[in-house]
Design an enzyme around this catalytic site. Sequence first.
Site, short mmCIF file in Angstrom:
data_model
loop_
_atom_site.label_atom_id
_atom_site.label_comp_id
_atom_site.label_asym_id
_atom_site.label_seq_id
_atom_site.Cartn_x
_atom_site.Cartn_y
_atom_site.Cartn_z
N ASN A 7 4.44 -56.36 22.62
CA ASN A 7 5.31 -55.50 21.72
C ASN A 7 6.39 -54.62 22.00
OD1 ASN A 7 5.94 -54.16 19.44
ND2 ASN A 7 3.89 -53.31 18.79
N ARG A 68 5.59 -59.96 19.38
CA ARG A 68 5.61 -59.33 18.04
C ARG A 68 7.06 -59.39 17.68
NH1 ARG A 68 5.91 -53.33 15.75
NH2 ARG A 68 5.44 -53.79 13.62
N HIS A 157 4.13 -55.57 8.35
CA HIS A 157 2.70 -55.58 8.63
C HIS A 157 1.77 -56.66 8.11
CE1 HIS A 157 3.01 -50.64 7.82
NE2 HIS A 157 3.32 -51.22 9.24
N ARG A 218 8.52 -41.74 6.60
CA ARG A 218 9.51 -42.62 5.79
C ARG A 218 9.17 -42.31 4.36
NH1 ARG A 218 7.49 -47.74 8.47
NH2 ARG A 218 8.82 -47.89 10.62
N GLU A 361 -3.84 -56.17 15.40
CA GLU A 361 -2.51 -56.93 15.49
C GLU A 361 -2.51 -57.72 16.86
OE1 GLU A 361 0.64 -54.99 12.90
OE2 GLU A 361 -0.49 -53.44 13.53
#
Length: 373
Positions: A7, A68, A157, A218, A361
């Site tokens: 990642n 990823r 996601h 965010r 993940e």
Amino acid sequence: MKILVLNAGSSSIKYQVFAMATAEVLLKGVIERIGEAGSDVPTHHQALQHVAQHLQAQGLEINAIGHRVVHGGEHFQQPVVIDATVVAAIRAMIPLAPLHNPANLAGIEVAQQLFPQVLQVAVFDTAFHQTMPPVAFRYAVPAAWYQQHQVRRYGFHGTSHQYVMQQAAAYLQCDVSGFNAITLHLGNGCSATAIAGGQSVDTSMGMTPLEGLVMGTRSGDLDPALHFYLERELALPATALEPLLNKHSGLKGLCGVGDMREVQTRAMAGDTDAQLAEALFVYRIKKYIGAYMAVLGRVDALIFTGGIGEHSARIREQVCANLQSLGISLDSVRNQQPCSSIVECQQAGAALKVLVVPTNEEWAIALSTAAFG
């Protein structure tokens, strides 16, 4: 079979090596501050050389690498073996994900140099959401924006939402093709997804990860005219607004901190700004649950995951409060259970399951990569 999952972020690389036969993590690590002032790791190439040296020191020989990749646009609905065409497509989508895809691409290109004989697979955050119908993914803007500039909702996601949905369906002994759920991935980044028959039909994030729920830094949903107002009143250029909305808004903008654990500590101590931040975070989630109930009609499970979703019983309790009319009835005692594995939190006899499902993940990426081996 041993799979390395990478990642690659703009200033970090997280990595894990899995033994697929046993699901054992053989090696894991993170390299941070890549390219930053004072760092001894100036480039992604050197960072991945450190990873290669770590593998060699442990005597590990990998069979494949899973990467990823944040944005796959409309090109990719499934994981793919990486070749020159895939690399070119990821590069072409940099305008859609300028904060993420360049780093993901750097990780891929350096890994190809360092491991030239190893199978490499790209797994996209957006892929799971490519089953959304046009009524969910189109914006009500001039059609040419979509046709010529790919302006639409993509969602993110996806790897996490798909993984926890599959885990929940298996746990409940449901056929995925008939499973309807609302999944809530709540962490520093947050998103909700409506899943019908095992497929994403709507999700809260949009063309970028900025849309939707309130997050750590965010803003989530905004009136788009806010941009025009701020440009006029504060003389802010558009380039100044993007970091303000992505890195200085959300919980941080409301109360000064973006970590929900600290927000809750302050809220319980009487800090009114933190109380508002927590309440607004929960309120936005409730709105999406109600909307997705309407979209789906029938819901088998409400699923919490992510750092907050898995570990904050307080947030789960607030989210589910007063939703009995929607079939959501939380059992406060069951909700306090530790969540190292799947936990049911609904009251006895409730038709709608409320589940906490730990996400993984990296393991999901490893599984997708192994499918090509």
